[in-house]
Write a protein that holds these residues in place. Structure first.
Motif, PDB file in Angstrom:
ATOM      1  N   ALA A 152      -8.287  -2.554   7.678  1.00  0.00           N
ATOM      2  CA  ALA A 152      -8.493  -2.710   9.117  1.00  0.00           C
ATOM      3  C   ALA A 152      -7.164  -2.832   9.856  1.00  0.00           C
ATOM      4  N   ILE A 153      -6.217  -3.588   9.294  1.00  0.00           N
ATOM      5  CA  ILE A 153      -4.893  -3.725   9.919  1.00  0.00           C
ATOM      6  C   ILE A 153      -4.176  -2.380   9.954  1.00  0.00           C
ATOM      7  N   PHE A 154      -4.262  -1.625   8.865  1.00  0.00           N
ATOM      8  CA  PHE A 154      -3.599  -0.323   8.798  1.00  0.00           C
ATOM      9  C   PHE A 154      -4.204   0.652   9.813  1.00  0.00           C
ATOM     10  N   CYS A 155      -5.536   0.679   9.894  1.00  0.00           N
ATOM     11  CA  CYS A 155      -6.183   1.609  10.820  1.00  0.00           C
ATOM     12  C   CYS A 155      -5.885   1.255  12.269  1.00  0.00           C
ATOM     13  N   SER A 156      -5.845  -0.023  12.602  1.00  0.00           N
ATOM     14  CA  SER A 156      -5.547  -0.408  13.980  1.00  0.00           C
ATOM     15  C   SER A 156      -4.090  -0.117  14.345  1.00  0.00           C
ATOM     16  N   THR A 157      -3.193  -0.207  13.386  1.00  0.00           N
ATOM     17  CA  THR A 157      -1.776   0.035  13.666  1.00  0.00           C
ATOM     18  C   THR A 157      -1.487   1.521  13.841  1.00  0.00           C
ATOM     19  N   TYR A 158      -2.089   2.344  13.006  1.00  0.00           N
ATOM     20  CA  TYR A 158      -1.796   3.786  13.015  1.00  0.00           C
ATOM     21  C   TYR A 158      -3.035   4.591  13.430  1.00  0.00           C
ATOM     22  N   GLY A 187      -6.920  13.379  10.838  1.00  0.00           N
ATOM     23  CA  GLY A 187      -8.270  13.504  10.306  1.00  0.00           C
ATOM     24  C   GLY A 187      -8.360  13.018   8.872  1.00  0.00           C
ATOM     25  N   VAL A 188      -8.223  11.728   8.644  1.00  0.00           N
ATOM     26  CA  VAL A 188      -8.197  11.154   7.309  1.00  0.00           C
ATOM     27  C   VAL A 188      -9.565  11.283   6.656  1.00  0.00           C
ATOM     28  N   THR A 189      -9.571  11.705   5.429  1.00  0.00           N
ATOM     29  CA  THR A 189     -10.816  11.843   4.665  1.00  0.00           C
ATOM     30  C   THR A 189     -10.949  10.690   3.681  1.00  0.00           C
ATOM     31  N   LYS A 190     -12.167  10.446   3.291  1.00  0.00           N
ATOM     32  CA  LYS A 190     -12.437   9.362   2.350  1.00  0.00           C
ATOM     33  C   LYS A 190     -11.995   9.759   0.945  1.00  0.00           C
TER      34      LYS A 190
END
Length: 454
Positions: A316-322, A330-333
């Motif tokens: 969550a911290i990584f996604c909110s920062t970047y 378009g990051v894939t799982k």
């Protein structure tokens, strides 16, 4: 209207327009030439024309120098085919082993002699198209072949006395819907082991087989001796009952290849791709240390003490920062890889212990890297180390890399390992000593698809 304000006068002589060469070498010129000096603007035109000629001469000289340099270079040798042979169907692939050339056709297999390029025999019993083929010599007259057809079936053959003998279809099942197609096959040098990469609906795995070539050779020799004795007895009985020129006629040797039943290969290892790292289930550090074993090798990162909540918080911290970069890319799982590259490895200090008795020309392990994974995993080909039912086989040695591995290659002596990452960096490792020999970075925005030792 041009009105003159001053009286018409003859201008005084001026030396500004004299060429410097004429001024310096005035005493070398012909006195009559002074009358022939062109007035303006013809001198400028003459100067431009001479510059054009001088530029043309320079270009001609440069081209002559390049032509001479090209002549001094070593010219590539043009090779023309010395002989050719015709096949009845479309040829898809071929392999060379000993004195035979094996060709995969649109319908079956064909074998040709390297000496006279004549058709030796063919196999088309299954009426299937062969797309890939690997061959290895087991002896002077015996060869093992591993082929893949258009449906993804892996066929194992033994070629003996100029005839094909089907041993087994490695991935054949009764229910066609449950069949897993084969996408890659590798045959070890010497024919001791064979590996096939299978793909299911949701996963892929690697199967390593041990080929009982010693028992094959023994059984082939026994059957060959029995066939020769049978032919000799038939020859003697026929010679006593016929007369005339028929006595000189040679009877054909009866073939008993269809009656030979060779031992099937033994499934040695089943290697599955590494699973994504998730939260730990250990209650403390001691539980994690127990799973490591003797601690002599670096693992795949599963035995950690990070909980699921910590992974989620970090993500969550990584996604909110970047967030802006993630939306643009378009990051894939993360998914389990479905393709792998593997090599059979000869004995080395890393793959064998001090008490292991091995032969120098027989593989003792395999090296595997899965697509998109950072680790090059090494497994021992030891029957006593079979994976237990329901458990995943763990690698004996893990070779981590900074970037995901795009492709790999192993030298013929199996000592040097080349790993090319997705960051266009090639690293040559000394597998015996375990340290890198060289690191080469290719130009940016390049992707390495294959690498080979020459």
């Amino acid at each position: 209207v041009n009105s003159r304000q001053h009286p018409l006068e003859i201008p005084p002589p001026s030396g500004k327009d004299w060429p410097k060469e004429e001024e310096e070498n005035f005493f070398l010129l012909d006195p009559d030439r002074k009358r022939d000096v062109l007035p303006q603007p013809f001198r400028m035109i003459h100067k431009l024309v001479m510059q054009v000629f001088e530029s043309a001469v320079e270009i001609i000289e440069e081209r002559e120098m390049l032509r001479e340099a090209q002549k001094r270079k070593v010219q590539p040798i043009k090779c023309f085919p010395t002989a050719e042979f015709q096949v009845t169907e479309r040829a898809n692939c071929l392999a060379v082993s000993g004195k035979y050339i094996f060709v995969g056709l649109s319908v079956g297999l064909a074998a040709f002699s390297r000496c006279d390029l004549k058709d030796v025999c063919a196999w088309d019993a299954a009426q299937t198209e062969i797309c890939a083929i690997h061959a290895s010599a087991l002896g002077s007259e015996c060869h093992v072949l591993l082929a893949v057809d258009e449906m993804g079936l892996a066929w194992l053959f033994c070629f003996h006395k100029e005839s094909f003998l089907l041993i087994k279809t490695l991935n054949e099942v009764e229910d066609i819907s449950q069949r897993s197609p084969c996408v890659e096959v590798v045959l070890s040098r010497g024919g001791d082991y064979a590996g096939i990469l299978l793909q299911g609906n949701t996963e892929a795995w690697l199967e390593i087989y041990q080929l009982p070539k010693d028992s094959w050779l023994t059984e082939m020799e026994e059957n060959s001796g029995a066939a020769e004795e049978l032919a000799w007895s038939e020859r003697r009985s026929s010679s006593s009952s016929v007369v005339g020129t028929f006595l000189l006629q040679e009877l054909p040797v009866p073939t008993i290849q269809d009656d030979i039943k060779l031992d099937p290969p033994e499934l040695l290892l089943t290697v599955r791709p590494p699973k994504p790292i998730t939260g730990t289930s250990f209650k403390g550090p001691l539980d994690a240390l127990k799973e490591v074993g003797d601690g002599s090798t670096l693992g795949l990162g599963y035995n950690h003490l990070i909980k699921d909540s910590q992974w989620e918080l970090q993500e969550a911290i990584f996604c909110s920062t970047y967030q802006e970069y993630l939306e643009a890319e378009g990051v894939t799982k993360e998914e389990i890889p479905r393709y792998a590259t593997f090599h059979f490895l000869l004995p080395s200090r890393i793959l064998m212990g001090p008490e292991m008795e091995v032969e120098p020309d027989i593989p003792v392990g395999i090296g595997v890297h899965w697509y998109g994974n950072h680790n090059f995993c090494l497994y021992l080909l030891n029957p006593s180390l079979k994976d237990k039912a329901g458990s995943d086989l763990k690698p004996d040695v893990v070779w981590p890399c900074a970037a995901p591995i795009a492709c790999s290659a192993v030298s013929s002596c199996s000592r040097y390992l080349a790993l090319a990452g997705e960051d266009a960096t090639i690293t040559i490792w000394d597998k015996h000593l375990g340290y890198p020999l060289s690191v080469t970075a290719i130009l940016e925005e390049r992707f390495i698809r294959s690498i080979h030792f020459l």
